[in-house]
Design a protein around this motif. Sequence first.
Motif, PDB file in Angstrom:
ATOM      1  N   ARG A  56      24.426  16.393 124.707  1.00  9.50           N
ATOM      2  CA  ARG A  56      23.936  15.022 125.196  1.00  9.50           C
ATOM      3  C   ARG A  56      22.320  14.876 124.945  1.00  9.50           C
ATOM      4  O   ARG A  56      21.889  13.946 124.182  1.00  9.50           O
ATOM      5  CB  ARG A  56      23.953  14.952 126.644  1.00  9.50           C
ATOM      6  CG  ARG A  56      23.235  13.523 127.075  1.00  9.50           C
ATOM      7  CD  ARG A  56      24.104  12.436 126.365  1.00  9.50           C
ATOM      8  NE  ARG A  56      23.671  11.088 126.743  1.00  9.50           N
ATOM      9  CZ  ARG A  56      24.227  10.142 126.613  1.00  9.50           C
ATOM     10  NH1 ARG A  56      25.600   9.922 126.189  1.00  9.50           N
ATOM     11  NH2 ARG A  56      23.712   9.020 126.928  1.00  9.50           N
ATOM     12  N   SER A  57      21.599  16.136 124.697  1.00 10.52           N
ATOM     13  CA  SER A  57      19.948  16.179 124.450  1.00 10.52           C
ATOM     14  C   SER A  57      19.990  15.838 122.951  1.00 10.52           C
ATOM     15  O   SER A  57      19.011  15.270 122.574  1.00 10.52           O
ATOM     16  CB  SER A  57      19.355  17.618 124.818  1.00 10.52           C
ATOM     17  OG  SER A  57      19.331  17.657 126.324  1.00 10.52           O
ATOM     18  N   LEU A  58      20.903  16.615 122.165  1.00 10.09           N
ATOM     19  CA  LEU A  58      20.979  16.458 120.705  1.00 10.09           C
ATOM     20  C   LEU A  58      21.051  14.848 120.420  1.00 10.09           C
ATOM     21  O   LEU A  58      20.432  14.373 119.323  1.00 10.09           O
ATOM     22  CB  LEU A  58      22.116  17.009 119.850  1.00 10.09           C
ATOM     23  CG  LEU A  58      21.798  18.788 119.932  1.00 10.09           C
ATOM     24  CD1 LEU A  58      23.080  19.384 119.434  1.00 10.09           C
ATOM     25  CD2 LEU A  58      20.720  18.950 118.957  1.00 10.09           C
ATOM     26  N   LEU A  59      22.103  14.182 120.916  1.00  7.18           N
ATOM     27  CA  LEU A  59      22.430  12.988 120.629  1.00  7.18           C
ATOM     28  C   LEU A  59      21.053  12.036 120.871  1.00  7.18           C
ATOM     29  O   LEU A  59      20.989  11.171 120.444  1.00  7.18           O
ATOM     30  CB  LEU A  59      23.826  12.338 121.512  1.00  7.18           C
ATOM     31  CG  LEU A  59      24.916  13.282 121.088  1.00  7.18           C
ATOM     32  CD1 LEU A  59      25.986  12.651 121.832  1.00  7.18           C
ATOM     33  CD2 LEU A  59      25.188  13.055 119.456  1.00  7.18           C
ATOM     34  N   ASP A  60      20.584  12.376 122.100  1.00 12.97           N
ATOM     35  CA  ASP A  60      19.479  11.528 122.571  1.00 12.97           C
ATOM     36  C   ASP A  60      18.323  11.575 121.757  1.00 12.97           C
ATOM     37  O   ASP A  60      17.577  10.526 121.526  1.00 12.97           O
ATOM     38  CB  ASP A  60      18.944  11.949 124.064  1.00 12.97           C
ATOM     39  CG  ASP A  60      20.101  11.421 125.189  1.00 12.97           C
ATOM     40  OD1 ASP A  60      21.016  10.701 124.905  1.00 12.97           O
ATOM     41  OD2 ASP A  60      20.017  12.028 126.326  1.00 12.97           O
ATOM     42  N   ALA A  61      18.047  12.826 121.148  1.00  7.15           N
ATOM     43  CA  ALA A  61      17.040  12.880 120.526  1.00  7.15           C
ATOM     44  C   ALA A  61      17.386  12.083 119.107  1.00  7.15           C
ATOM     45  O   ALA A  61      16.246  11.616 118.469  1.00  7.15           O
ATOM     46  CB  ALA A  61      16.707  14.526 120.122  1.00  7.15           C
ATOM     47  N   ALA A  62      18.513  12.234 118.406  1.00 10.29           N
ATOM     48  CA  ALA A  62      18.680  11.628 117.199  1.00 10.29           C
ATOM     49  C   ALA A  62      18.619  10.011 117.404  1.00 10.29           C
ATOM     50  O   ALA A  62      18.353   9.223 116.662  1.00 10.29           O
ATOM     51  CB  ALA A  62      20.087  11.910 116.913  1.00 10.29           C
TER      52      ALA A  62
END
Length: 129
Positions: free
Chosen positions: A18-24
């Motif tokens: 989820r953190s990866l998706l949010d950063a992207a």
Amino acid sequence: MPLLRFDLVAGRRPEEVRSLLDAAHAAVLEAFEVPDGDRYQVVHQHAPGELVVHDTGLGIERTDDVVVLQVTSRPRPREQKEAFYRLLVRGLHDGCGVAPSDVVVSIVENTDADWSFGHGRAQFLTGEL
């Protein structure tokens, strides 16, 4: 739109994904200037050994934290693409601990006729978007 497809080595916890998706998504918002609700992301996780990402002779070393991102989008100016790469790497590093050397991005461009967001219509062409 754009559509982001992430390929990752399996093993990240759901909150890490989820953190990866949010950063992207934050990078997409800033670089491509799309609305906040314009979020289309798909994650594919692969067993170790099923994701091969060499360095193309650049001397870039990869780890199992590698993120391969394919972005399908309407055409974007070079400046937006370069800003996206920069913002994405910064966000993934600062928010997720992913090394810049572990981020590989490919942008695939298409046209308005190549998108349907539902109901069997091409909303960019019909004027709905």
